[in-house]
Motif scaffolding. Structure first.
Motif, mmCIF file in Angstrom:
data_model
loop_
_atom_site.group_PDB
_atom_site.id
_atom_site.type_symbol
_atom_site.label_atom_id
_atom_site.label_comp_id
_atom_site.label_asym_id
_atom_site.label_seq_id
_atom_site.Cartn_x
_atom_site.Cartn_y
_atom_site.Cartn_z
ATOM 1 N N LEU A 1 124.449 1.531 -58.816
ATOM 2 C CA LEU A 1 123.905 1.678 -57.596
ATOM 3 C C LEU A 1 124.986 2.214 -56.626
ATOM 4 C CD1 LEU A 1 121.611 1.169 -55.381
ATOM 5 C CD2 LEU A 1 122.659 -1.191 -55.103
ATOM 6 N N CYS B 1 121.860 4.007 -49.892
ATOM 7 C CA CYS B 1 120.855 3.120 -50.208
ATOM 8 C C CYS B 1 119.905 2.932 -48.979
ATOM 9 C CB CYS B 1 120.789 1.968 -51.178
ATOM 10 S SG CYS B 1 119.659 0.919 -50.986
ATOM 11 N N SER B 2 118.716 3.222 -48.662
ATOM 12 C CA SER B 2 118.141 2.953 -47.471
ATOM 13 C C SER B 2 117.434 1.473 -47.514
ATOM 14 C CB SER B 2 117.097 4.066 -47.038
ATOM 15 O OG SER B 2 116.302 4.309 -48.098
ATOM 16 N N LEU B 3 117.552 0.929 -48.483
ATOM 17 C CA LEU B 3 116.890 -0.442 -48.774
ATOM 18 C C LEU B 3 115.425 -0.368 -48.657
ATOM 19 C CD1 LEU B 3 119.418 -2.524 -46.930
ATOM 20 C CD2 LEU B 3 119.032 -2.871 -49.203
ATOM 21 N N CYS B 4 114.711 0.822 -49.150
ATOM 22 C CA CYS B 4 113.330 1.163 -48.643
ATOM 23 C C CYS B 4 112.516 0.185 -49.903
ATOM 24 C CB CYS B 4 112.906 2.608 -49.169
ATOM 25 S SG CYS B 4 113.282 3.085 -50.956
ATOM 26 N N GLY B 5 113.149 -0.039 -51.128
ATOM 27 C CA GLY B 5 112.208 -0.872 -51.917
ATOM 28 C C GLY B 5 111.459 -0.297 -52.943
ATOM 29 N N GLN B 6 111.454 1.064 -52.767
ATOM 30 C CA GLN B 6 110.902 1.744 -54.072
ATOM 31 C C GLN B 6 111.219 1.539 -55.238
ATOM 32 O OE1 GLN B 6 108.216 3.923 -53.705
ATOM 33 N NE2 GLN B 6 107.999 3.623 -51.564
ATOM 34 N N CYS B 7 112.529 1.412 -55.424
ATOM 35 C CA CYS B 7 113.055 1.096 -56.904
ATOM 36 C C CYS B 7 112.320 -0.225 -57.554
ATOM 37 C CB CYS B 7 114.327 1.067 -57.033
ATOM 38 S SG CYS B 7 115.061 -0.100 -55.834
ATOM 39 N N CYS C 1 113.734 6.797 -56.570
ATOM 40 C CA CYS C 1 114.483 6.377 -55.527
ATOM 41 C C CYS C 1 114.755 7.813 -54.561
ATOM 42 C CB CYS C 1 115.965 6.167 -55.713
ATOM 43 S SG CYS C 1 117.175 5.858 -54.732
ATOM 44 N N PRO C 2 114.213 7.583 -53.251
ATOM 45 C CA PRO C 2 114.374 8.982 -52.511
ATOM 46 C C PRO C 2 115.540 9.331 -52.041
ATOM 47 C CG PRO C 2 113.815 6.790 -51.376
ATOM 48 C CD PRO C 2 113.520 6.519 -52.576
ATOM 49 N N SER C 3 116.664 8.365 -52.389
ATOM 50 C CA SER C 3 118.015 8.744 -51.853
ATOM 51 C C SER C 3 118.794 9.405 -53.242
ATOM 52 C CB SER C 3 118.829 7.507 -51.218
ATOM 53 O OG SER C 3 118.000 6.938 -50.317
ATOM 54 N N CYS D 1 120.051 7.220 -55.582
ATOM 55 C CA CYS D 1 121.373 6.407 -55.498
ATOM 56 C C CYS D 1 121.647 5.628 -56.711
ATOM 57 C CB CYS D 1 121.590 5.668 -54.431
ATOM 58 S SG CYS D 1 120.445 4.813 -53.727
ATOM 59 N N ILE D 2 120.334 5.587 -57.811
ATOM 60 C CA ILE D 2 120.358 4.688 -58.896
ATOM 61 C C ILE D 2 120.654 5.592 -60.214
ATOM 62 C CG2 ILE D 2 119.103 3.359 -60.344
ATOM 63 C CD1 ILE D 2 117.228 2.513 -58.058
HETATM 64 S S1 SF4 Z 1 116.049 0.602 -52.224
HETATM 65 FE FE1 SF4 Z 1 116.062 1.297 -54.116
HETATM 66 S S2 SF4 Z 1 114.625 3.171 -54.228
HETATM 67 FE FE2 SF4 Z 1 115.309 2.604 -51.847
HETATM 68 S S3 SF4 Z 1 117.044 3.809 -51.391
HETATM 69 FE FE3 SF4 Z 1 117.618 1.822 -52.286
HETATM 70 S S4 SF4 Z 1 118.051 1.990 -54.453
HETATM 71 FE FE4 SF4 Z 1 116.695 3.768 -53.727
#
Ligand code: SF4
Ligand code: SF4
Lengths: 201, 327
Positions: free
Chosen positions: A98, A103-109, A73-75, A77-78
């Motif tokens: 969470l 969270c930027s909702l990037c979807g990396q997680c 997670c780049p932010s 937040c997990i």
């Molecule tokens: S979508 Fe997942 S990886 Fe991306 S910022 Fe939110 S919690 Fe972190």
């Protein structure tokens, strides 16, 4: 000159057509959705905050507590909290926090999760005036009626208990041996080395 | 003594009539706006949103009156009052029924037009006094529009005056018979262009009341909110109320001049109910038009007046003169 009158006729005609259209709309039912009282069904592809996936077979989450989502997670937040429970294979998830405020909702997680334990939810009604309302425990969200106890494998439990007992026995033996050794006269330098090795193990 | 009672009754009735109309025309407009576009309009405050005007009024009244720093304070404060005064005064001359007229003037029509142009002036004053360039532009626009549309309006009004030979509004109504074909719109024996005349007058009324598609004075999206950009609270409220008062007056004038006022279309039971019916129907058409058509350009607006309405009004005037002389 003929263009002048033609303009008037076509202009008036277009006005009448416009009025007819609005008149027709006036008598059709409004399509307003009364939002706070009703709400739309979100499209399946909508990306809300992430949620834990419920395994349809076991009715539990699929998380193996590897922590890859947390790391990816780049932010940051997990926070995955887990512990070892007797009789259960692998680690058991105790809390999945969470922090949605960052969270930027990037979807990396979601991308990182090997067993596909997390996914985007369809939740969009998230208005609140308090920041704390955006710190979710996804595990609680998955099981709002209470988190079920993990399934205990009796064979594994037995094995584990045996192992534990063996370990205990070994420790006791070791202790006894150490006590014996201590009873015998010894050089002080050697004693220090031994205690260091014990710490390491 | 009799005069005094009459005066008091007039004041009371007009205040009640105006208050009710100004509040609920706003509601009608919003409901209409909603349903013409397949929305619902106000519906939360009271059944069908019927208490919405009350809520709006309370909100507007409880707001602070803020005078902008570079506004001309006196003019700024006076403009909303000034726009309301002629609108309210004009009701003194409107004959709602044969005997239901506050005061019969034998020059009622002239008075109507005279006071109506004061409203245009107060818009300009409001725009000027705000000390805001957008307001000023809106004010000048509204005035040039009013001037452009007053000409064809007056030309068609002269038609009516020529036909009935009177400036008295009640007399004009009396001369239109009690059947629909005796109304001035359909009096083809006086001039075959009478329906066109009616149309010209109608379009001019829309423009005079500064309503879409001719709302050059407001122009949201171009001039913020036009001449009342800087007004909040009851200043804005007065402007809004004046708009609806002008709407009522415009519709009444059309009803009087062309649709036979309190005359019945089928020859029975003439009275104020017919007047109100016609007036409210016209107001409904105004609302309908407003929520159907987009705003014209300023150029298109003046073009329409000078190139179409004025020539037609003039031709009609000549025709009427000819008909009256010959027939
Ligand atoms: S979508 Fe997942 S990886 Fe991306 S910022 Fe939110 S919690 Fe972190
Ligand atoms: S990556 Fe998936 S399995 Fe691993 S801790 Fe996160 S949610 Fe659980």
């Amino acid at each position: 000159m003929s263009g002048y009158f033609k303009d008037i006729v076509t202009g008036l005609k277009s006005l009448v057509v416009g009025m007819q259209i609005t008149n027709k709309e006036f008598f059709t039912k409004p399509i307003t959705l009364q939002y706070p009282h009703q709400s739309v069904k979100m499209y399946p592809r909508y990306r809300g905050h992430i949620e834990l996936v419920k395994d349809p077979e076991t009715g539990r989450n699929r998380c193996i507590c590897c922590g890859m989502c947390e790391k990816g997670c780049p932010s940051g937040c997990i926070t995955v909290k887990s512990e070892k429970k007797p009789g259960v294979k692998g680690k058991v998830l105790t809390a999945y926090i969470l922090n949605f405020t960052t969270c930027s909702l990037c979807g990396q997680c979601v991308e990182n999760c090997k067993p596909e334990a997390i996914n985007f939810s369809n939740e969009y009604n998230l208005a609140s005036t308090r920041r704390e309302d955006y710190i979710f425990d996804l595990l609680q969200k998955l099981h709002p009626e209470g988190v079920p106890e993990p399934e205990v494998d009796p064979e594994l439990l037995k094995k584990e208990q045996e192992k534990e007992e063996a370990a205990k026995k070994a420790a006791a033996e070791k202790k006894a041996a150490a006590a014996k050794k201590e009873a015998a006269p010894k050089a002080p330098a050697k004693e220090g080395g031994e205690s260091k090795a014990e710490e390491k193990s | 003594m009799n005069e005094l009672i009459r005066l008091l009754a007039y004041m009371l009735c007009i205040a009640a009539f105006l208050g009710l109309n100004l509040a609920y025309l706003g509601w009608v407009e919003r409901k209409g706006a909603g349903h013409f576009q397949r929305r619902t309009g106000p519906k939360e405050v009271g059944p069908y949103g019927l208490l919405q005007p009350l809520a709006d009024g309370l909100k507007l009244m409880s707001k602070q009156l803020v005078v902008p720093a570079n506004a001309d304070k006196l003019i700024y404060m006076a403009a909303p009052v000034l726009i309301m005064v002629p609108s309210v005064t004009l009701f003194v001359a409107i004959p709602f029924g044969e005997n239901l007229v506050p005061r019969e003037f034998n020059f009622g029509l002239i008075m109507m037009f005279a006071f109506a142009s004061v409203a245009g002036l107060s818009i300009l004053i409001g725009g000027w006094g705000s000390g805001n360039k957008y307001s000023l532009i809106a004010g000048t626009r509204a005035v040039s529009q009013n001037i452009a549309y007053e000409i064809p309006m007056l030309l068609t009004a002269i038609n009516i005056v020529m036909i009935s030979g009177s400036l008295d509004l009640n007399e004009i109504i009396r001369q239109q018979g009690s059947y629909i074909w005796n109304w001035n719109v359909f009096r083809l024996d006086k001039s075959i262009l009478m329906p066109v005349s009616f149309l010209v007058f109608f379009i001019c009324s829309v423009a005079e009341t500064n309503r879409t598609p001719f709302d050059m004075g407001e122009c949201e999206g171009e001039l913020v909110a036009g001449y009342h950009t800087e007004y909040g609270g009851m200043g804005f409220g007065l402007y809004m109320m004046a708009e609806y008062a002008n709407l009522v007056i415009g519709a009444s004038l059309i009803t009087i001049l062309f649709l036979g006022g309190w005359q019945s279309p089928i020859g029975i039971l003439p009275g104020p109910h017919w007047f109100l019916l016609k007036m409210y129907f016209l107001i409904w058409v105004f609302v309908w038009i407003r929520w159907t058509f987009p705003r014209t350009t300023f150029w298109g607006l003046l073009n329409l007046s000078w190139k179409y309405l004025i020539p037609f009004a003039m031709v009609n005037l000549l025709l009427t003169a000819l008909f009256i002389k010959v027939i």
